[in-house]
Design a protein around this motif. Structure first.
Motif, short mmCIF file in Angstrom:
data_model
loop_
_atom_site.label_atom_id
_atom_site.label_comp_id
_atom_site.label_asym_id
_atom_site.label_seq_id
_atom_site.Cartn_x
_atom_site.Cartn_y
_atom_site.Cartn_z
N VAL A 237 -0.18 12.59 -25.12
CA VAL A 237 0.76 11.84 -24.29
C VAL A 237 0.60 10.36 -24.61
N THR A 238 1.70 9.69 -24.89
CA THR A 238 1.67 8.27 -25.23
C THR A 238 2.62 7.52 -24.31
N ASP A 239 2.20 6.34 -23.91
CA ASP A 239 3.08 5.56 -23.04
C ASP A 239 4.27 5.02 -23.80
N LEU A 240 5.35 4.91 -23.08
CA LEU A 240 6.59 4.35 -23.60
C LEU A 240 7.02 3.31 -22.57
N PRO A 241 7.11 2.05 -22.96
CA PRO A 241 7.46 1.02 -21.98
C PRO A 241 8.80 1.35 -21.32
N ALA A 242 8.93 0.95 -20.07
CA ALA A 242 10.14 1.27 -19.32
C ALA A 242 11.40 0.80 -20.05
N ASP A 243 11.29 -0.34 -20.75
CA ASP A 243 12.50 -0.89 -21.37
C ASP A 243 12.85 -0.23 -22.71
N SER A 244 12.11 0.78 -23.11
CA SER A 244 12.51 1.44 -24.37
C SER A 244 13.49 2.57 -24.10
N ILE A 245 13.79 2.80 -22.83
CA ILE A 245 14.78 3.81 -22.48
C ILE A 245 15.75 3.19 -21.46
N GLU A 246 17.03 3.46 -21.65
CA GLU A 246 18.00 2.96 -20.67
C GLU A 246 17.63 3.54 -19.31
N PRO A 247 17.70 2.74 -18.28
CA PRO A 247 17.32 3.24 -16.94
C PRO A 247 18.08 4.53 -16.60
N VAL A 248 17.40 5.47 -15.99
CA VAL A 248 18.04 6.71 -15.60
C VAL A 248 19.07 6.41 -14.52
N ARG A 249 20.27 6.91 -14.71
CA ARG A 249 21.31 6.68 -13.70
C ARG A 249 21.90 8.01 -13.26
N VAL A 250 21.89 8.20 -11.97
CA VAL A 250 22.46 9.43 -11.42
C VAL A 250 23.96 9.25 -11.28
N LYS A 251 24.71 10.21 -11.81
CA LYS A 251 26.17 10.18 -11.68
C LYS A 251 26.51 11.13 -10.53
N GLY A 252 27.30 10.68 -9.61
CA GLY A 252 27.70 11.57 -8.53
C GLY A 252 26.54 11.85 -7.59
N ARG A 253 26.66 12.93 -6.84
CA ARG A 253 25.68 13.22 -5.82
C ARG A 253 24.62 14.22 -6.26
N LEU A 254 23.44 14.07 -5.71
CA LEU A 254 22.41 15.07 -5.92
C LEU A 254 22.71 16.21 -4.95
N PRO A 255 22.44 17.44 -5.37
CA PRO A 255 22.80 18.63 -4.59
C PRO A 255 22.43 18.59 -3.11
N THR A 256 21.19 18.32 -2.79
CA THR A 256 20.77 18.41 -1.39
C THR A 256 20.40 17.04 -0.86
N ARG A 257 19.93 16.98 0.35
CA ARG A 257 19.47 15.70 0.88
C ARG A 257 18.09 15.40 0.33
N PHE A 258 18.05 15.21 -0.95
CA PHE A 258 16.79 14.97 -1.63
C PHE A 258 16.46 13.48 -1.57
N ARG A 259 15.25 13.16 -1.16
CA ARG A 259 14.85 11.76 -1.08
C ARG A 259 14.16 11.35 -2.38
N VAL A 260 14.90 10.70 -3.25
CA VAL A 260 14.38 10.33 -4.56
C VAL A 260 13.31 9.25 -4.46
N GLU A 261 12.19 9.50 -5.12
CA GLU A 261 11.13 8.50 -5.12
C GLU A 261 11.06 7.80 -6.47
#
Lengths: 146, 146
Positions: free
Chosen positions: A105-129
């Motif tokens: 396992v190797t670290d990958l700086p946060a800026d080497s990947i486009e930020p994860v973006r959720v499109k639309g709604r998540l199925p349940t009332r999930f509290r994303v952390e």
DNA sequence: ATAAATGCAAATCTTTTGCCATCTC
DNA sequence: GAGATGGCAAAAGATTTGCATTTAT
């Protein structure tokens, strides 16, 4: 939906034949339990389900076949890193590069990947952390010794 | 860089005091091994490293403290799903919603998340096969029974 | 008929627990 | 000195393996 299951069982049988795996009753029932499930069961949970149809089946058979199915490419593990806990004392935002072969396992700086973006709604009332992004593949060493 | 380590050890001591954790020699050496590492070691690997400084330490102590550090928020596990293999017979592209408390895993269709895009180069000659995206948090049930 | 698969039990590996001695605060 | 922690050994949980019997092809 039922149609889909039948088709998947068909694919399963074909794949087994292609890979030289005997299509045993146990295998078909184990695979069907997996194909029907949507909760990403543990081997133990699969065993409990399969036992309803084949009370005499053994847990070892379930494990052996899960392994065989994995090797045949019929199923995957949700994460390749379940064998032993892998620790991370770096709490800042970052991602991981995971080698499927050697499990490095190797670290990958946060800026080497486009930020994860959720499109639309998540199925349940999930509290994303937070989001975990794993880039899976082969590390340089494993790729070359392939 | 050395400076950073010293600062992290300082933070570690402060966090321990705040959380009511005694700052023992073992704890400091275990934490330092973790802070210095960049390979996301297993508890066994941490044990081997720590043994160089404290030959008499026991593996149980390493496990107990890793647990304590986790609960204090000083470190994380790379994936919350290492306890038992979780199986997935759905080979089509999709992601997972993982509850940090009950470890339930729910499918998330591929199109509910913007495709992962790598910006710039990956550190090594890593051969990317696919991406695993885990949306971590609390499921509806766990969030409400909190 | 042959080779592979199953079931059982034992083994192995990872992680946790109980208990007494020891250390931190 | 009180209460938390460390070390040791045993326990528990997850997974694998060996071997004799059964099954698929």
């Amino acid at each position: 939906m039922q149609e889909t299951l039948a088709r998947r069982m068909e694919t399963f049988r074909r794949e087994c034949v292609e890979r030289g795996l005997a299509v045993t009753h146990q295998r078909a029932v184990i695979y069907e339990a997996l194909a029907r499930s949507h909760d990403h069961p543990t081997p133990e949970a699969v065993y409990e389900t399969v036992r309803e149809k084949i009370p005499s089946i053994s847990l070892a058979t379930v494990y052996k076949n899960i392994r065989a199915f994995e090797e045949a490419g019929l199923l995957r593990q949700v994460t390749p890193l379940h064998e032993s806990v892998r620790l991370d004392a770096n709490l800042s935002d970052h991602h991981h590069l995971v080698c499927l072969r050697c499990k490095s396992v190797t670290d990958l700086p946060a800026d080497s990947i486009e930020p994860v973006r959720v499109k639309g709604r998540l199925p349940t009332r999930f509290r994303v952390e937070r989001f975990n992004v794993e880039v899976l593949g082969l590390c340089a060493r494993c790729a070359s010794s392939q």
